[in-house]
Design an enzyme around this catalytic site. Sequence first.
Site, PDB file in Angstrom:
ATOM      1  N   ARG A 166     -25.005  18.753 -18.768  1.00  8.15           N
ATOM      2  CA  ARG A 166     -26.281  18.481 -19.468  1.00  8.15           C
ATOM      3  C   ARG A 166     -26.164  18.783 -20.974  1.00  8.15           C
ATOM      4  NH1 ARG A 166     -26.730  16.826 -14.999  1.00  8.15           N
ATOM      5  NH2 ARG A 166     -28.574  16.858 -13.649  1.00  8.15           N
ATOM      6  N   SER A 240     -35.535  18.555 -13.620  1.00  5.13           N
ATOM      7  CA  SER A 240     -35.140  19.971 -13.589  1.00  5.13           C
ATOM      8  C   SER A 240     -35.518  20.621 -14.912  1.00  5.13           C
ATOM      9  CB  SER A 240     -33.629  20.101 -13.405  1.00  5.13           C
ATOM     10  OG  SER A 240     -33.216  19.523 -12.197  1.00  5.13           O
ATOM     11  N   GLU A 336     -33.309  23.434 -19.471  1.00  9.32           N
ATOM     12  CA  GLU A 336     -32.640  22.146 -19.672  1.00  9.32           C
ATOM     13  C   GLU A 336     -33.492  21.242 -20.562  1.00  9.32           C
ATOM     14  OE1 GLU A 336     -32.056  18.139 -17.969  1.00  9.32           O
ATOM     15  OE2 GLU A 336     -31.665  19.412 -16.216  1.00  9.32           O
TER      16      GLU A 336
END
Length: 340
Positions: A166, A240, A336
Amino acid sequence: MISIQSDFSLKPFNTFGIDVKAKYFARFSNLKELEEILNSKEAMQHEHLVLGGGSNLLLTKNFEGLVLKNEMKGMEVIPASSHDAFLVKSFAGELWHNLVMFSIEQNLAGIENMSLIPGSVGAAPMQNIGAYGVEVKDVFESLEAFEISTGKIKTFSKEECQFGYRESVFKRALKNKYIIISVTLLLHKKAPLNTTYGAINDELKKAGINTPTIRDVSNAVIAIRKSKLPDPAEIGNAGSFFKNPVISKADFEKLKNAYPDIPSYPSGDNHVKLAAGWLIEKAGWKGKTISNYGVHKNQALVLVNYGGAQGSEIYNLSEDILQSVKSMFGVELEREVNIL
Ligand code: EPU
């Protein structure tokens, strides 16, 4: 012809559905329009925020600058080095899922496991999106980006993007310096399908499929996502909220003694990746609702806005979750989602 709007609500442009305003807002569908906007006095005198799908963003306050919405569209297939390999080039303003569907229609494999991920094509390499065992970096060929300070277009190779979990250089050293214009992926007609992720296998078995096609895998992923993840069109969310944390093997052994059923995945030689959703669930947060926002009932890694929540409230909830996971497991979660 460009138009720069003032005091513009960003509610329809972030999947969390947070109602804050941008001081200025403008869309561009080609480079000429982008240059025109960047040459405006509104752009010269204020900071910029480039929006793709707004699907990885939590807005906690009004944005006192210029929001640029990338609406550059178009997708094409270009034959590559072998008869089996093809480059698929897409402009950054396309929806990622439309690119997945386009590739499947061309019978090209490589991104079917990333079906239904919300957001735009331009945002995909930015955070190296991934799902069910595949990440953008696995099929990435190159991207073109507009350098804001010079107005020049630069082509970035996979190495130059510095992809991680990510992560990419566009979230770090080159943050806010480039605007991604197009992304080119390398896909294959005969690529092996990746069905190693348990849930995909279960889903295919349920459908009675033994030799899946590219579309079968995509359909399985869509079914899994629909069963677990809230649809941002119905319930505000940004997927997420935290990354899955990576810890040392030594720390993991201690946790495993205390929690023998803790899920884990190998991550290099000396590290282990944990499932943040499991940690958050064990800390008692799954399904917890605070007035009009909370933690999703089927996936504790997803924070949700049921309608009308403030970004700062969701941020504070994430802070509480972070603290409680830290005090229970000694593990520090990292967000995130980009916070603004
Ligand atoms: N789990 C729980 N409780 C929960 C959620 C998960 O115990 O509330 C456990 C599951 O049982 C499983 C493990 O945690 O053992 C992993 O769960 P899952 O397979 O749902 O995936 P994840 O690790 O929670 C990651 C990505 C998702 C991606 C899925 C599938 C991150 C931060 N998230 O989630 O990506 O769809 O894997 O590949 O890496 C996103 O980035 O926005 C996103 C949705």
